[in-house]
Design an enzyme around this catalytic site. Structure first.
Site, PDB file in Angstrom:
ATOM      1  CB  SER A 217     -14.116  -6.770  14.742  1.00 51.32           C
ATOM      2  OG  SER A 217     -14.142  -7.348  16.035  1.00 51.32           O
ATOM      3  CD  GLU A 218     -16.217  -3.368  19.360  1.00 53.40           C
ATOM      4  OE1 GLU A 218     -16.643  -3.714  18.247  1.00 53.40           O
ATOM      5  OE2 GLU A 218     -16.806  -3.601  20.437  1.00 53.40           O
ATOM      6  CG  ASN A 219     -11.066  -6.990  18.058  1.00 50.46           C
ATOM      7  OD1 ASN A 219     -12.103  -6.814  17.429  1.00 50.46           O
ATOM      8  ND2 ASN A 219     -10.369  -8.095  17.968  1.00 50.46           N
TER       9      ASN A 219
END
Lengths: 239, 213
Positions: free
Chosen positions: B46-48
């Site tokens: 998840s790119e966060n």
């Protein structure tokens, strides 16, 4: 040396705000945002702000409250789709907006804090993002030059901290906070829990205290969730 | 009969391989997680700032500090790790993610993708999409074949601002599957949804394609 620990958000902000300044605000969506500092900045009425933040809160919470009060002149963000007021102000020309790809934004801030004035990335080559920027070939591939980014003030949110300014974030609330802490001329951290010096595991400090000028425990944390998504309990029995 | 959202997701899941680190976008791509074959080890990024995304939490166990890139509450796994956004995009830009599956507004036969703005109308932003298509080894786009108006979305050239130029490897629509290969070889139709004819998909596609069914 004066201590870094402050009583509250208002005391922590004393003497650092001025009209037209650039402020970096940590968080991804509403996760890991310095909500006490944002509320206190609204109270001061400081205006013409350029705000660097991945998103701009939602209508009525987070950075959204500074949009409502008309204190923000320009946003540098990667995604503002959760905020209707934002879209309205932008389309009517009342708000300036600079879109940065999320990874480019993160790296610009990391570079700014690390004393790197510019870097090259593949992200955005051949798109609007690369317009007006130097594009250079390395090893047969094209890269666009992006500039490091710093701010007059960085406001960040951590879970735990100590009086030295050492910070530990929690889960995905870390996001942009560690880079922003390094890129502010002044960095203020609001935390949920202040622990005695020596209590943090020295091998697992995410932001060393050198980057943090002022620190305080937030008076309250609403920690709103944008999209509560759950699965049914029945799955537990069948799993 | 076109494919449903779930059938498109299942089709996209056939791109997964054991050991892959994968980033799934918002919408239909998120559903791909439901079709990871049993016994296959796939790690979702998840790119966060998380590797090893778990399922949605049970009601009452949501954690405001634990969300995915779509801002949905999620859970962690024993194998999960957390990191900053700079580290997250170093993984993405640095080519450490094997597969990105994301949505699209328009795709061109040259492998261009547009999925982040409609000038004067939709101003949301690109989020991490530009970094993902620039840095991830294989990029799969999942989208409806035509717009609600019936206008084609698989075009000779995109009319909307690009997310990336020459970045799409494979396109899965509700009507079929196309090999795009980043525009390095001619666009090729490789599968048709059940009940969809070649004539129908040709009529609904502006781009020129070879047929390799």
């Amino acid at each position: 040396m004066a201590g870094k620990t402050q009583k509250d958000a208002a005391e922590a902000l004393a003497g650092v705000l001025f009209d037209g300044m650039t402020i970096m605000a940590g968080g991804f969506g509403l996760c890991g945002i310095p909500e006490n500092l944002i509320a206190a900045i609204r109270e001061t009425g400081v205006k013409n702000l350029t705000v660097v933040s991945n998103n701009c809160g939602i209508d009525g919470f987070g950075l959204g409250v500074l949009l409502e009060s008309g204190q923000i002149k320009k946003m540098i963000s990667s995604y503002v789709g959760e905020n209707k007021l934002f879209e309205k102000l932008y389309l009517s020309g009342e708000l300036e907006l600079e879109f940065n790809p999320q990874g480019t934004l993160a790296e610009r801030i990391r570079a700014g804090g690390a004393g790197i004035p510019a870097f090259f990335t593949k992200t955005g080559v051949g798109t609007l993002v690369a317009e007006g920027k130097e594009v250079r070939e390395f090893d047969g591939e094209l890269y666009v030059m992006e500039r490091g980014l710093t701010a007059d003030l960085a406001i960040v949110k951590a879970y735990t901290g100590d009086a030295e300014g050492n910070l530990v974030y929690r889960k995905t609330a870390r996001n942009f906070n560690p880079m922003m802490a390094t890129a502010g001329k002044v960095t203020i951290a609001e935390i949920e829990h202040l622990v005695p010096i020596g209590a943090l595991d020295k091998d697992n400090i995410h932001t060393p205290g050198i980057y943090v000028d002022r620190i305080f425990v937030g008076a309250s944390f609403e920690k709103r969730i944008e999209r509560v998504t759950t699965r049914p309990r029945e799955e537990k029995a069948s799993a | 009969m076109a494919w449903t959202r779930d059938e498109m997701a299942a089709r996209a899941a056939s791109e997964l391989r054991d050991g892959f680190y994968v980033n799934l976008g918002i919408g239909i791509p998120t559903l791909v997680a439901n079709y990871i074959p049993a016994g296959m080890h796939v790690t979702l990024q998840s790119e966060n700032g998380m590797l090893g995304m778990g399922p949605f939490p049970y009601e009452g166990e949501e954690d405001a500090d634990l969300i995915n890139a779509g801002k949905q509450t999620i859970t962690e796994l024993d194998s999960s790790s957390y990191f900053s956004s700079a580290d997250s995009f170093a993984m993405i830009r640095g080519g450490h993610i094997a597969l990105s599956i994301l949505g699209g507004m328009q795709v061109s036969e040259k492998g261009d993708l547009a999925n982040w703005m409609v000038p004067g109308k939709v101003v949301k932003g690109m989020g991490g999409a530009m970094d993902l298509v620039a840095g991830v080894k294989r990029v799969v786009v999942v989208m409806d074949h035509v717009e609600k108006s019936g206008a084609p979305k698989l075009l000779k050239a995109c009319t909307l601002p690009l997310t990336g130029a020459g970045v799409v490897d494979l396109l899965i629509t509700d009507l079929g599957v196309f090999e795009i290969n980043r525009g390095k070889s001619p666009l090729k139709l490789t599968a048709l949804a059940a009940g969809v004819t070649l004539e129908e998909i040709q009529a609904k596609t502006e781009a020129v394609f070879e047929v390799g069914l």
